[in-house]
Design a protein around this motif. Sequence first.
Motif, PDB file in Angstrom:
ATOM      1  N   VAL A 515       0.852  -1.079   0.132  1.00  0.00           N
ATOM      2  CA  VAL A 515       0.010  -0.160  -0.114  1.00  0.00           C
ATOM      3  C   VAL A 515       0.956   1.464  -0.015  1.00  0.00           C
ATOM      4  O   VAL A 515       1.732   1.201   1.000  1.00  0.00           O
ATOM      5  CB  VAL A 515      -0.861  -0.076   1.065  1.00  0.00           C
ATOM      6  CG1 VAL A 515      -1.726   1.198   1.046  1.00  0.00           C
ATOM      7  CG2 VAL A 515      -1.877  -1.254   0.987  1.00  0.00           C
ATOM      8  N   TRP A 516       0.791   2.152  -1.049  1.00  0.00           N
ATOM      9  CA  TRP A 516       1.571   3.172  -1.188  1.00  0.00           C
ATOM     10  C   TRP A 516       0.982   4.548  -1.257  1.00  0.00           C
ATOM     11  O   TRP A 516       0.064   4.699  -1.986  1.00  0.00           O
ATOM     12  CB  TRP A 516       2.547   2.811  -2.611  1.00  0.00           C
ATOM     13  CG  TRP A 516       3.069   1.748  -2.497  1.00  0.00           C
ATOM     14  CD1 TRP A 516       2.805   0.461  -3.396  1.00  0.00           C
ATOM     15  CD2 TRP A 516       4.317   1.428  -1.704  1.00  0.00           C
ATOM     16  NE1 TRP A 516       3.591  -0.772  -2.861  1.00  0.00           N
ATOM     17  CE2 TRP A 516       4.642  -0.099  -1.907  1.00  0.00           C
ATOM     18  CE3 TRP A 516       4.893   2.067  -0.634  1.00  0.00           C
ATOM     19  CZ2 TRP A 516       5.699  -0.665  -1.214  1.00  0.00           C
ATOM     20  CZ3 TRP A 516       6.181   1.095  -0.024  1.00  0.00           C
ATOM     21  CH2 TRP A 516       6.228  -0.028  -0.617  1.00  0.00           C
ATOM     22  N   PHE A 517       1.497   5.362  -0.413  1.00  0.00           N
ATOM     23  CA  PHE A 517       0.850   6.774  -0.173  1.00  0.00           C
ATOM     24  C   PHE A 517       1.197   7.478  -1.348  1.00  0.00           C
ATOM     25  O   PHE A 517       2.284   7.669  -1.858  1.00  0.00           O
ATOM     26  CB  PHE A 517       1.395   7.369   1.169  1.00  0.00           C
ATOM     27  CG  PHE A 517       0.477   8.361   1.961  1.00  0.00           C
ATOM     28  CD1 PHE A 517      -1.069   8.224   1.703  1.00  0.00           C
ATOM     29  CD2 PHE A 517       0.993   9.061   2.803  1.00  0.00           C
ATOM     30  CE1 PHE A 517      -1.827   9.025   2.443  1.00  0.00           C
ATOM     31  CE2 PHE A 517       0.098   9.830   3.707  1.00  0.00           C
ATOM     32  CZ  PHE A 517      -1.211   9.877   3.265  1.00  0.00           C
ATOM     33  N   LEU A 518       0.083   8.392  -1.637  1.00  0.00           N
ATOM     34  CA  LEU A 518       0.465   9.582  -2.809  1.00  0.00           C
ATOM     35  C   LEU A 518      -0.098  10.839  -2.045  1.00  0.00           C
ATOM     36  O   LEU A 518      -1.451  10.931  -1.845  1.00  0.00           O
ATOM     37  CB  LEU A 518      -0.400   9.341  -4.072  1.00  0.00           C
ATOM     38  CG  LEU A 518      -0.212  10.358  -5.150  1.00  0.00           C
ATOM     39  CD1 LEU A 518       0.947  10.166  -6.167  1.00  0.00           C
ATOM     40  CD2 LEU A 518      -1.506  10.656  -5.811  1.00  0.00           C
ATOM     41  N   HIS A 519       0.754  11.920  -2.040  1.00  0.00           N
ATOM     42  CA  HIS A 519       0.084  12.992  -1.384  1.00  0.00           C
ATOM     43  C   HIS A 519       1.026  14.260  -1.692  1.00  0.00           C
ATOM     44  O   HIS A 519       2.226  13.959  -1.924  1.00  0.00           O
ATOM     45  CB  HIS A 519       0.031  12.891   0.349  1.00  0.00           C
ATOM     46  CG  HIS A 519       1.654  12.703   0.960  1.00  0.00           C
ATOM     47  ND1 HIS A 519       2.444  13.544   1.505  1.00  0.00           N
ATOM     48  CD2 HIS A 519       2.217  11.401   0.880  1.00  0.00           C
ATOM     49  CE1 HIS A 519       3.492  13.195   1.696  1.00  0.00           C
ATOM     50  NE2 HIS A 519       3.746  11.822   1.422  1.00  0.00           N
ATOM     51  N   CYS A 520       0.269  15.501  -1.146  1.00  0.00           N
ATOM     52  CA  CYS A 520       0.901  16.760  -1.475  1.00  0.00           C
ATOM     53  C   CYS A 520       1.929  16.863  -0.410  1.00  0.00           C
ATOM     54  O   CYS A 520       1.648  16.471   0.905  1.00  0.00           O
ATOM     55  CB  CYS A 520      -0.006  17.771  -1.496  1.00  0.00           C
ATOM     56  SG  CYS A 520       0.812  19.305  -1.579  1.00  0.00           S
ATOM     57  N   HIS A 521       3.384  17.039  -0.694  1.00  0.00           N
ATOM     58  CA  HIS A 521       4.421  17.414   0.434  1.00  0.00           C
ATOM     59  C   HIS A 521       4.400  18.618   1.021  1.00  0.00           C
ATOM     60  O   HIS A 521       5.090  18.860   1.642  1.00  0.00           O
ATOM     61  CB  HIS A 521       5.796  17.051  -0.374  1.00  0.00           C
ATOM     62  CG  HIS A 521       6.321  16.025   0.588  1.00  0.00           C
ATOM     63  ND1 HIS A 521       7.415  16.747   1.711  1.00  0.00           N
ATOM     64  CD2 HIS A 521       6.520  14.786   0.936  1.00  0.00           C
ATOM     65  CE1 HIS A 521       7.930  15.794   2.303  1.00  0.00           C
ATOM     66  NE2 HIS A 521       7.533  14.649   1.983  1.00  0.00           N
ATOM     67  N   LEU A 522       3.281  19.589   0.704  1.00  0.00           N
ATOM     68  CA  LEU A 522       3.088  20.650   1.512  1.00  0.00           C
ATOM     69  C   LEU A 522       2.110  19.877   2.521  1.00  0.00           C
ATOM     70  O   LEU A 522       0.948  19.576   2.784  1.00  0.00           O
ATOM     71  CB  LEU A 522       2.401  21.878   0.684  1.00  0.00           C
ATOM     72  CG  LEU A 522       2.917  22.318  -0.562  1.00  0.00           C
ATOM     73  CD1 LEU A 522       1.955  23.484  -1.325  1.00  0.00           C
ATOM     74  CD2 LEU A 522       4.187  22.793  -0.297  1.00  0.00           C
ATOM     75  N   GLU A 523       2.681  20.164   3.911  1.00  0.00           N
ATOM     76  CA  GLU A 523       2.258  19.373   5.054  1.00  0.00           C
ATOM     77  C   GLU A 523       0.785  19.876   5.357  1.00  0.00           C
ATOM     78  O   GLU A 523      -0.141  19.253   5.731  1.00  0.00           O
ATOM     79  CB  GLU A 523       3.047  19.543   6.241  1.00  0.00           C
ATOM     80  CG  GLU A 523       2.943  18.515   7.303  1.00  0.00           C
ATOM     81  CD  GLU A 523       3.073  17.087   7.003  1.00  0.00           C
ATOM     82  OE1 GLU A 523       2.355  16.032   7.080  1.00  0.00           O
ATOM     83  OE2 GLU A 523       4.094  17.111   6.083  1.00  0.00           O
ATOM     84  N   VAL A 524       0.373  21.206   5.025  1.00  0.00           N
ATOM     85  CA  VAL A 524      -0.828  21.629   5.433  1.00  0.00           C
ATOM     86  C   VAL A 524      -1.854  20.980   4.498  1.00  0.00           C
ATOM     87  O   VAL A 524      -3.030  20.777   4.918  1.00  0.00           O
ATOM     88  CB  VAL A 524      -0.785  23.293   5.419  1.00  0.00           C
ATOM     89  CG1 VAL A 524      -0.414  23.722   4.009  1.00  0.00           C
ATOM     90  CG2 VAL A 524      -2.183  23.685   5.761  1.00  0.00           C
ATOM     91  N   HIS A 525      -1.492  20.849   3.068  1.00  0.00           N
ATOM     92  CA  HIS A 525      -2.401  20.365   2.232  1.00  0.00           C
ATOM     93  C   HIS A 525      -2.604  18.788   2.685  1.00  0.00           C
ATOM     94  O   HIS A 525      -3.770  18.229   2.324  1.00  0.00           O
ATOM     95  CB  HIS A 525      -1.929  20.336   0.769  1.00  0.00           C
ATOM     96  CG  HIS A 525      -1.928  21.739   0.435  1.00  0.00           C
ATOM     97  ND1 HIS A 525      -1.472  22.243  -0.855  1.00  0.00           N
ATOM     98  CD2 HIS A 525      -2.576  22.871   1.040  1.00  0.00           C
ATOM     99  CE1 HIS A 525      -1.610  23.518  -1.011  1.00  0.00           C
ATOM    100  NE2 HIS A 525      -2.272  23.758   0.186  1.00  0.00           N
ATOM    101  N   THR A 526      -1.482  17.969   3.207  1.00  0.00           N
ATOM    102  CA  THR A 526      -1.826  16.629   3.713  1.00  0.00           C
ATOM    103  C   THR A 526      -2.848  16.563   4.710  1.00  0.00           C
ATOM    104  O   THR A 526      -3.653  15.674   4.710  1.00  0.00           O
ATOM    105  CB  THR A 526      -0.268  15.997   3.932  1.00  0.00           C
ATOM    106  OG1 THR A 526       0.409  16.101   2.665  1.00  0.00           O
ATOM    107  CG2 THR A 526      -0.468  14.449   4.295  1.00  0.00           C
ATOM    108  N   THR A 527      -2.313  17.558   5.679  1.00  0.00           N
ATOM    109  CA  THR A 527      -3.360  17.481   6.958  1.00  0.00           C
ATOM    110  C   THR A 527      -4.905  17.798   6.627  1.00  0.00           C
ATOM    111  O   THR A 527      -5.657  17.293   7.021  1.00  0.00           O
ATOM    112  CB  THR A 527      -2.982  18.564   7.866  1.00  0.00           C
ATOM    113  OG1 THR A 527      -1.634  18.398   8.185  1.00  0.00           O
ATOM    114  CG2 THR A 527      -3.722  18.794   9.011  1.00  0.00           C
ATOM    115  N   TRP A 528      -5.017  18.677   5.557  1.00  0.00           N
ATOM    116  CA  TRP A 528      -6.375  18.907   4.943  1.00  0.00           C
ATOM    117  C   TRP A 528      -7.086  17.737   4.097  1.00  0.00           C
ATOM    118  O   TRP A 528      -8.090  17.925   3.846  1.00  0.00           O
ATOM    119  CB  TRP A 528      -6.471  20.326   4.211  1.00  0.00           C
ATOM    120  CG  TRP A 528      -6.382  21.536   5.065  1.00  0.00           C
ATOM    121  CD1 TRP A 528      -6.524  21.428   6.282  1.00  0.00           C
ATOM    122  CD2 TRP A 528      -5.834  23.031   4.524  1.00  0.00           C
ATOM    123  NE1 TRP A 528      -6.389  22.778   6.978  1.00  0.00           N
ATOM    124  CE2 TRP A 528      -5.984  23.797   5.639  1.00  0.00           C
ATOM    125  CE3 TRP A 528      -5.568  23.071   3.408  1.00  0.00           C
ATOM    126  CZ2 TRP A 528      -5.650  24.985   5.684  1.00  0.00           C
ATOM    127  CZ3 TRP A 528      -5.031  24.561   3.470  1.00  0.00           C
ATOM    128  CH2 TRP A 528      -5.434  25.355   4.299  1.00  0.00           C
TER     129      TRP A 528
END
Length: 556
Positions: A515-528
């Motif tokens: 299982v492999w995460f894909l996410h924005c590496h701006l932490e605020v956007h990941t949090t949101w």
Amino acid sequence: MGSWVRVLLLIACILPALVECRVRHYKFHVVTKNTTRLCSSKSIITINGKFPGPTLYAREDDTVLIRVVNKVNHNVTIHWHGIKQMRTGWADGPAYVTQCPIQPGQSYVYNFTITGQRGTLLWHAHVNWLRSTVHGAIVVLPKKGVPYPFPKPDDELVLVLGEWWKSDTEAVINEALRSGLAPNVSDSHTINGLPGTVANCSTQDVYNLPVESGKTYLVRIINAALNEELFFKIAGHNLTVVEVDATYVKPFKTETIVIAPGQTTNVLLTANQKSGKYLVAASPFMDSPIAVDNLTATATLHYTGTLSNTPTFLTTPPPKNSTQLANNFINSLKGLNTQKYPANVPLKVDHSLFFTIGLGIRPCPSCKAANGSRVVASVNNVTFVMPTTALLQAHYFNINGVFTTDFPANPSHVFNYSGAGPANLQTQSGTKLYRLSFNSTVQLVIQDTGIIAPENHPVHLHGFNFFVIGRGLGNYNPKTDTKNFNLDDPVERNTVGVPAGGWTAIRFRADNPGVWFLHCHLEVHTTWGLKMAFLVDNGKGSKQSLIPPPKDLPKC
């Protein structure tokens, strides 16, 4: 990795004539340390009391064992950003994706082999906002006897770029989540943990890069900042870019690099100017109406023998909205694509995916500061909900009710993505994964949306490198834009910037089960909620299957 496998590996490594490999052991103690920056002190969470944390050194094909001992009153995980983790997803590190966090007083051994990779990467905490101070460099050297594909440098330097808040970063994001508004921006940027020369503070914390005249240095630059893309330049010196994200590129010269959170860039720097001190600058890149920390971090390139009171040669950072400068740099990145380091771009595509990413609004009656609403983020209009059981465990042990595999391959609403967007488009919530069969190929076009504001998003994919085959401004057009795809020598990365109001196209082969995460590496956007995950099934036999979980895997 089973105990018998470890025994065989250790035996093999004792016989270098048969197998050239090494097992490297590290101890990471998670501890607090009182730290002063900008004439203000606070307690921060660190590894071994260091900020940035210790540099992890290894060679290609080495096995690395890092025992992380949590000695703070906070859950912790560590992500080895850019390490492919072939079949060792249990060691990848994102909390509630591949593992439950390491709880206070507990420990966990991350165990992985570096396969087919060499260059500069980074490690960082992957729970809440702890990576603001819990981060460091990974230096993967080539196998012994294997040269760099560029002139051998005389020495190497590691520079970690970051951000610093005077306040506790967990308090910053928690207050933002309570209010529904964006969190406060950082108070300064940093170079190797120091902000450099700043106003309104009697103590100046300036990092010095020592160089000798005539020597060439391989400078390993890492952006470990939480939320900001950065420009980087050194007064009076050209930089020759030779690698990004631990993959070699066709060398090119530049005065300024642009580097997003989670990205790394290796440059050759020749100390060929007259002896003296030269300003090193890291400043923000933001070409949207979004608040950023406008303070430029500074350091000094210091030629040996230069007196400390010698005036410093200065440089002017680019304006923060220098889009063309950033585009010129990004468009100059090409894969090396030689016989030894080929660009194996998938030419046949099994899954053609189109993901819209960006911000949105959701009702929040308690968010009085935001007039009864809160900012959220989404992929294909799905705001990802983190589970309380790790996704990889739920997959491996067939635990029902943790996630579904119905993540949409395309957005549910079609609109003018790079425009303002529909006023009433609310996101849906869910823990949705997209399922891939082993060894299938993926083309993913990531499209920024202009809801609230367009913004450059650095998107990171765990478990894989990918090829960046195209990018552009405006809305992606599959009929015309595909004609300009670079399938010959595209740059290979693990984190790519999606331009504000534009799109980026990548391709990769799903040859790593888990299982492999894909996410924005701006932490605020990941949090949101700007995140999702791919579920890659096992292939045939044990060598194409996820290994069993280790016995010390943390429990939720």
